[in-house]
Scaffold this active site. Structure first.
Site, PDB file in Angstrom:
ATOM      1  N   CYS A 116       6.328  -8.631  -8.378  1.00 16.73           N
ATOM      2  CA  CYS A 116       6.030  -7.305  -8.929  1.00 16.73           C
ATOM      3  C   CYS A 116       6.055  -7.237 -10.462  1.00 16.73           C
ATOM      4  O   CYS A 116       5.147  -6.657 -11.056  1.00 16.73           O
ATOM      5  CB  CYS A 116       6.976  -6.247  -8.370  1.00 16.73           C
ATOM      6  SG  CYS A 116       7.926  -6.718  -6.949  1.00 16.73           S
ATOM      7  N   ARG A 158      13.793 -17.894  -3.374  1.00 17.53           N
ATOM      8  CA  ARG A 158      15.003 -17.082  -3.198  1.00 17.53           C
ATOM      9  C   ARG A 158      16.120 -17.974  -2.690  1.00 17.53           C
ATOM     10  O   ARG A 158      15.930 -18.737  -1.752  1.00 17.53           O
ATOM     11  CB  ARG A 158      14.744 -15.943  -2.217  1.00 17.53           C
ATOM     12  CG  ARG A 158      13.704 -14.984  -2.767  1.00 17.53           C
ATOM     13  CD  ARG A 158      13.474 -13.808  -1.855  1.00 17.53           C
ATOM     14  NE  ARG A 158      12.391 -12.999  -2.386  1.00 17.53           N
ATOM     15  CZ  ARG A 158      11.852 -11.966  -1.752  1.00 17.53           C
ATOM     16  NH1 ARG A 158      12.315 -11.635  -0.558  1.00 17.53           N
ATOM     17  NH2 ARG A 158      10.885 -11.279  -2.303  1.00 17.53           N
ATOM     18  N   GLN A 207       4.211 -15.070  -0.736  1.00 13.24           N
ATOM     19  CA  GLN A 207       3.964 -13.722  -0.232  1.00 13.24           C
ATOM     20  C   GLN A 207       2.491 -13.372  -0.372  1.00 13.24           C
ATOM     21  O   GLN A 207       1.833 -13.780  -1.321  1.00 13.24           O
ATOM     22  CB  GLN A 207       4.773 -12.704  -1.041  1.00 13.24           C
ATOM     23  CG  GLN A 207       6.261 -12.837  -0.863  1.00 13.24           C
ATOM     24  CD  GLN A 207       6.975 -11.744  -1.624  1.00 13.24           C
ATOM     25  OE1 GLN A 207       6.826 -11.618  -2.832  1.00 13.24           O
ATOM     26  NE2 GLN A 207       7.747 -10.945  -0.919  1.00 13.24           N
ATOM     27  N   ASP A 215       1.095 -10.665  -1.482  1.00 19.97           N
ATOM     28  CA  ASP A 215       1.746  -9.559  -2.169  1.00 19.97           C
ATOM     29  C   ASP A 215       0.731  -8.673  -2.868  1.00 19.97           C
ATOM     30  O   ASP A 215      -0.087  -9.163  -3.636  1.00 19.97           O
ATOM     31  CB  ASP A 215       2.699 -10.154  -3.205  1.00 19.97           C
ATOM     32  CG  ASP A 215       3.888  -9.256  -3.469  1.00 19.97           C
ATOM     33  OD1 ASP A 215       3.961  -8.190  -2.839  1.00 19.97           O
ATOM     34  OD2 ASP A 215       4.731  -9.638  -4.300  1.00 19.97           O
ATOM     35  N   HIS A 251       0.226  -4.911  -5.070  1.00 21.21           N
ATOM     36  CA  HIS A 251       0.808  -3.750  -5.733  1.00 21.21           C
ATOM     37  C   HIS A 251      -0.324  -2.798  -6.058  1.00 21.21           C
ATOM     38  O   HIS A 251      -1.348  -3.214  -6.598  1.00 21.21           O
ATOM     39  CB  HIS A 251       1.574  -4.173  -6.980  1.00 21.21           C
ATOM     40  CG  HIS A 251       2.784  -4.996  -6.639  1.00 21.21           C
ATOM     41  ND1 HIS A 251       2.777  -6.360  -6.706  1.00 21.21           N
ATOM     42  CD2 HIS A 251       3.995  -4.629  -6.145  1.00 21.21           C
ATOM     43  CE1 HIS A 251       3.957  -6.809  -6.289  1.00 21.21           C
ATOM     44  NE2 HIS A 251       4.709  -5.788  -5.940  1.00 21.21           N
ATOM     45  N   LYS A 293      10.075   3.843   2.427  1.00 21.16           N
ATOM     46  CA  LYS A 293       9.114   2.848   2.891  1.00 21.16           C
ATOM     47  C   LYS A 293       8.815   3.012   4.379  1.00 21.16           C
ATOM     48  O   LYS A 293       9.583   3.613   5.122  1.00 21.16           O
ATOM     49  CB  LYS A 293       9.627   1.433   2.621  1.00 21.16           C
ATOM     50  CG  LYS A 293      10.719   0.984   3.577  1.00 21.16           C
ATOM     51  CD  LYS A 293      10.896  -0.535   3.559  1.00 21.16           C
ATOM     52  CE  LYS A 293      11.971  -0.921   4.572  1.00 21.16           C
ATOM     53  NZ  LYS A 293      12.643  -2.161   4.302  1.00 21.16           N
ATOM     54  N   HIS A 309       4.406  -1.127  -3.277  1.00 17.74           N
ATOM     55  CA  HIS A 309       4.490  -2.562  -2.977  1.00 17.74           C
ATOM     56  C   HIS A 309       4.036  -2.730  -1.544  1.00 17.74           C
ATOM     57  O   HIS A 309       4.400  -1.948  -0.677  1.00 17.74           O
ATOM     58  CB  HIS A 309       5.917  -3.106  -3.008  1.00 17.74           C
ATOM     59  CG  HIS A 309       6.666  -2.851  -4.250  1.00 17.74           C
ATOM     60  ND1 HIS A 309       6.945  -3.833  -5.149  1.00 17.74           N
ATOM     61  CD2 HIS A 309       7.237  -1.728  -4.739  1.00 17.74           C
ATOM     62  CE1 HIS A 309       7.662  -3.338  -6.133  1.00 17.74           C
ATOM     63  NE2 HIS A 309       7.851  -2.065  -5.905  1.00 17.74           N
TER      64      HIS A 309
HETATM   65 ZN   LIG Z   1       6.593  -5.860  -5.170  1.00 16.15          ZN
END
Ligand SMILES: [Zn+2]
Ligand SMILES: [Zn+2]
Length: 662
Positions: free
Chosen positions: A357, A386, A404, A406, A408, A489, A535
């Site tokens: 992000c 991680r 990911q 991912d 945004h 979320k 996200h």
């Molecule tokens: Zn994010």
């Protein structure tokens, strides 16, 4: 005897003052515990005038927890009967079962479990009542002097972590006595309760396995022996559970990953860090390629960001304040030294990224943005690292490095409702394309104790998520107060082929990062406004989704994902040239086809293809060759003969294109 008036499951009732819930619910053997004025209690609890009593079924989530925890008690009792000098740790219920930690004189082995099980059966048959007794700290310490771990818990009292709270988390310190046939205590344990009325209310149980576990989860503490078990309201349910476990084991992606040569975790790289082999690489690329096409159609723009960044970025994002534990420790780079070895110029701290992000926010902020550019949708296959505890790592579904999918999305407040709605539809449809089609949604709402942003923004975003969720006509579960502090979320929970639930996509509204990064756009009236940030990871991570799909399909991927879509198997060597030519035509048509030209006999080749779970076996013998045809053998063993080559190619291409399973 005087009467008291109480409310039982909503109905007013006059009963004798000595009546307890166990008497009141005597007719319904499925009720094993109760709530009195909203507090969970044993059925043996005393009632007073005005009490509101609610019976709880053994099959309810709470009933199951009480069943499993009570079974853990019986296991501890049995262990101490069989191995007298065993010290007790804690014994909480967990998902689908329970465990109890012990400090035995010698390590348990599988035979011990059988012995303990039969001792448990005897205790259950005796129908020992669980009797609650309030005690004081001093008395308990005296009584449990031979149980050092229990004494330590008495010292902690209060909140001792979630699991230990089973023992001492209550307002009062209590010991439970198990009463034998003559009514005298035969065994006692420090516990908060509640429990089943008696041991005979345990219908079905099984001890599963042993494991080592540190006392209270800390490596500084002694290592204890943990026994895991499971308990169910009926033998049928226990059997079904054991079957599910056996089926899950067959489908375990870690096992299939090796058998199908998809990926591995080489010791030399480090735990939680996978390499994908050529066959796994094909599946993965097919997954990614399709996702990429669909995202481009939906107006996403693809970006890339580095794996490494200076600490400052994660200070701005706040990750170093609230997520440092989940990050790999920093590297110090670009340090300069004087000749005498002293530091001339201090180094910079760099971190591996745990999230994408902040990078996307920098892309947004790289120049002024106008309302005309919104919604601005950025997408990255972003690899993150991680530092997960080694105990929680699980193949590629829980790893330390993963990629990911991912996205945004930056939009105006006005656009948020429409964006969330179309986003959820997009997410669900894409998951369906990969073959998942049984979903429910979970909506996590504000924790009133811990949140950033305005109440009105939260209300608006939560309402927008709720609306989007409701429009899907799927079951919606409320996770009240379960949102992260930065925004509400929705998460999509998908059931796989054997009914297990996996959390898949999340759609997370974020009120915090746009503020921390001072993201802005110029509105129609020329004012500077803050965009809403969403996200969204659809697969979660590609690796995890790969693992889920492997287990869902049990390795028998639909042809569009299968590493090898068709394998040529000649009936005898004489037909190898003919079939080789057919396979070549298939490859030219874009099909992932191979010829098995090994020395194995045909039957062995068929078995190998079955083991590799290849969707189409393309077989050719004399008749096929004469007719310019082939025969198909499918994964289910069915066979179709005399298919003209052109039709054979068309059939494979069709199922690949339509992403259907065969
Ligand atoms: Zn994010
Ligand atoms: Zn207990």
């Amino acid at each position: 005897m005087s009467q008291i008036s109480i409310t039982v499951d909503g109905a007013k009732l006059q009963v004798e003052a000595d009546q307890r819930p166990t008497h009141i619910f005597a007719e319904n053997k499925e009720i094993v515990v109760c709530k009195v004025n909203g507090v969970l209690k044993d059925l043996w609890t005393d009632l007073v005038d005005g009490d509101v009593v609610e019976g709880i079924l053994i099959s309810s989530p709470t009933g199951l927890e009480v069943l499993r925890h009570s079974t853990a008690h019986v296991m501890a009792q049995a262990v101490q009967e069989v191995y007298a000098n065993t010290r007790l740790g804690i014994g909480p219920p967990i998902k689908d079962g329970f465990y109890y930690d012990f400090d035995p004189e010698s390590t348990f082995n599988p035979d011990d479990l059988t012995k303990i099980e039969s001792a448990m059966r005897k205790i259950i048959k005796e129908g020992q009542r669980f009797k609650r007794r309030v005690t004081t700290e001093a008395e308990a310490l005296k009584e449990l002097a031979h149980e050092p771990y229990k004494c330590e818990l008495i010292g902690i009292k209060g909140p001792a972590g979630e699991e230990a709270s089973v023992e001492v988390g209550g307002a009062e310190l209590t010991i439970y006595d198990n009463l034998g046939r003559d009514g005298n205590p035969v065994w006692s344990d420090l516990c908060r309760g509640p429990h089943l009325p008696s041991t005979k209310h345990i219908p079905a149980f099984k001890l599963m396995r042993t494991a080592a576990a540190y006392w209270r989860g800390s490596e500084k503490n002694p290592m204890l022996q943990r026994i895991y078990g499971t308990a169910w309201p009926s033998q049928d349910e226990l059997n079904a559970y054991l079957e599910l476990l056996a089926e899950a084991e067959k489908r375990d992606h870690r096992r299939l990953g090796t058998e199908l040569d998809l990926f591995s975790f080489p010791e030399e790289i480090g735990s939680g860090l996978a390499v994908f082999h050529p066959k796994g690489g094909i599946v993965r690329r097919a997954m990614e390629d399709y996702s990429r096409i669909r995202h481009e159609e939906e107006g996403y723009e693809f970006v890339y960001s580095p794996h490494l960044t200076k600490a400052a970025l994660f200070e701005t994002s706040g990750h170093l304040q609230w997520y440092a534990d989940g990050m790999y420790p920093p590297m110090i780079l670009d340090e300069e030294y004087n000749e005498d070895g002293t530091v001339k110029r201090a180094g910079q701290q760099y971190y591996m990224k745990p999230m994408n992000c902040p990078f996307h926010n920098l892309i947004y902020r790289s120049r002024g943005r106008s309302y005309r550019e919104l919604p601005f949708r950025l997408f990255e296959f972003g690899t993150v690292y991680r530092y997960e505890k080694s105990g929680v790592l699980h193949g590629i579904t829980r790893a330390r490095g993963f990629t990911q999918d991912d996205a945004h999305i930056y939009c105006t407040k006005e656009q948020m409702v429409g964006e969330l709605d179309s986003l959820l539809t997009f997410v669900l449809n894409l998951l369906r394309d990969y073959g998942l089609n049984d979903f429910y949604l979970e909506l996590s709402t504000k924790n009133p104790e811990k949140f950033v942003g305005e109440d009105s923004d939260w209300a608006e975003a939560t309402e927008a998520l709720r609306k989007a969720a409701t429009a899907q006509n799927l079951e919606l579960v409320l996770d009240e107060g379960g949102a992260a502090f930065y925004g509400p979320k929705i998460s999509v929970q998908a059931k796989d082929a054997i009914g297990r639930t996996w959390q898949m996509s999340t759609i997370q509204v974020d009120f915090q990062l746009p503020q921390r990064f001072e993201l802005e756009y110029s509105a129609t009236d020329g004012t500077r406004q803050r965009p809403v940030m969403i996200h969204r990871a659809l697969f979660g991570s590609i690796e995890r989704f790969f693992g889920v799909l492997t287990e869902h399909y049990s390795g028998a991927f639909p042809p569009w994902l299968a590493p090898v879509q068709a394998i040529g198997i000649p009936v005898a060597d004489t037909f190898a040239d003919y079939l080789g030519d057919v396979i070549q035509q298939m490859r030219k048509a874009g099909i992932r086809a191979e010829l098995d030209s090994s020395d194995d006999r045909m039957q062995k080749k068929v078995r190998n293809a079955q083991m590799q779970k290849i969707p189409f076996m393309v077989i050719a013998g004399e008749e096929d060759q004469k007719a310019g045809a082939v025969s198909f053998r499918y994964r289910n063993g069915e066979q179709k003969n005399g298919i003209p080559i052109k039709d054979a190619i068309a059939e494979i291409k069709k199922v690949v294109q339509e992403r259907t399973q065969v």
